[in-house]
Design a protein around this motif. Structure first.
Motif, PDB file in Angstrom:
ATOM      1  N   GLN A  86       0.842  -1.203   0.000  1.00 51.39           N
ATOM      2  CA  GLN A  86       0.000   0.000   0.000  1.00 51.39           C
ATOM      3  C   GLN A  86       0.873   1.247   0.000  1.00 51.39           C
ATOM      4  OE1 GLN A  86      -3.484   0.269  -0.387  1.00 51.39           O
ATOM      5  NE2 GLN A  86      -2.752   2.326  -0.843  1.00 51.39           N
ATOM      6  N   GLY A  87       1.946   1.210   0.750  1.00 50.04           N
ATOM      7  CA  GLY A  87       2.871   2.333   0.756  1.00 50.04           C
ATOM      8  C   GLY A  87       3.474   2.586  -0.617  1.00 50.04           C
ATOM      9  N   LEU A  88       3.765   1.505  -1.337  1.00 51.18           N
ATOM     10  CA  LEU A  88       4.297   1.646  -2.690  1.00 51.18           C
ATOM     11  C   LEU A  88       3.268   2.255  -3.631  1.00 51.18           C
ATOM     12  CD1 LEU A  88       6.307  -1.676  -2.811  1.00 51.18           C
ATOM     13  CD2 LEU A  88       7.276   0.614  -3.164  1.00 51.18           C
ATOM     14  N   ILE A  89       2.006   1.866  -3.479  1.00 50.53           N
ATOM     15  CA  ILE A  89       0.941   2.477  -4.286  1.00 50.53           C
ATOM     16  C   ILE A  89       0.854   3.968  -3.960  1.00 50.53           C
ATOM     17  CG2 ILE A  89      -1.578   2.613  -4.579  1.00 50.53           C
ATOM     18  CD1 ILE A  89      -0.488   0.263  -6.090  1.00 50.53           C
ATOM     19  N   ASP A  90       0.859   4.293  -2.681  1.00 48.90           N
ATOM     20  CA  ASP A  90       0.775   5.690  -2.257  1.00 48.90           C
ATOM     21  C   ASP A  90       1.982   6.498  -2.734  1.00 48.90           C
ATOM     22  OD1 ASP A  90      -1.629   5.118  -0.994  1.00 48.90           O
ATOM     23  OD2 ASP A  90      -0.720   4.913   0.993  1.00 48.90           O
ATOM     24  N   ALA A  91       3.122   5.827  -2.915  1.00 49.70           N
ATOM     25  CA  ALA A  91       4.340   6.493  -3.380  1.00 49.70           C
ATOM     26  C   ALA A  91       4.365   6.650  -4.899  1.00 49.70           C
ATOM     27  CB  ALA A  91       5.567   5.722  -2.913  1.00 49.70           C
ATOM     28  N   GLY A  92       3.326   6.142  -5.569  1.00 52.16           N
ATOM     29  CA  GLY A  92       3.238   6.343  -7.009  1.00 52.16           C
ATOM     30  C   GLY A  92       3.545   5.126  -7.858  1.00 52.16           C
ATOM     31  N   THR A  93       3.651   3.953  -7.234  1.00 53.39           N
ATOM     32  CA  THR A  93       3.880   2.753  -8.023  1.00 53.39           C
ATOM     33  C   THR A  93       2.571   2.347  -8.691  1.00 53.39           C
ATOM     34  OG1 THR A  93       5.522   2.041  -6.404  1.00 53.39           O
ATOM     35  CG2 THR A  93       4.770   0.387  -7.973  1.00 53.39           C
TER      36      THR A  93
END
Length: 117
Positions: free
Chosen positions: A69-76
């Motif tokens: 989820q953090g990676l999605i939030d970071a723009g992945t």
């Protein structure tokens, strides 16, 4: 880097130009994981692999922790995220469970399929 709230679906991230720019380094790294020799390089030495793409320490920590989820939030991009999942042994359902804060078994109980990875 918290989740965005859209008018239609609360607590979802919309992959827009702003997020695409934010996640450019992560998505470039993920694209490399399409090649078998790159996946091997990632598995051999994650730190060296991440360094090749100029990831920030925050981005590296998201990968180290397998914080999907953090990676999605970071723009992945979600499709790019699947490359990290594949390289780390985390299939779509395992990533989905983590993003929902559930165990893999809890997540599977909400699906119409059993034994999925």
């Amino acid at each position: 880097m918290g989740r965005q709230v859209t008018g239609a679906i609360p607590d979802t991230s919309v992959f827009d130009l702003r997020l695409a720019r934010r996640g450019q380094r992560l998505n470039r790294m993920c694209a490399a994981l399409c090649a078998p020799h790159e996946r091997d390089a990632f598995k051999r030495d994650e730190e060296a692999f991440m360094a090749r793409f100029g990831l920030t320490e925050i981005e590296k920590n998201l990968i180290r922790k397998r914080d999907f989820q953090g990676l999605i939030d970071a723009g992945t991009n979600i499709y790019s995220l699947l490359k990290i999942g594949s390289a780390t042994g985390n299939g779509l359902y395992k990533m989905g469970a983590q993003m929902r804060g559930e165990t893999y078994e809890q997540f599977l109980s909400t699906r119409k399929i059993s034994g999925a990875v």
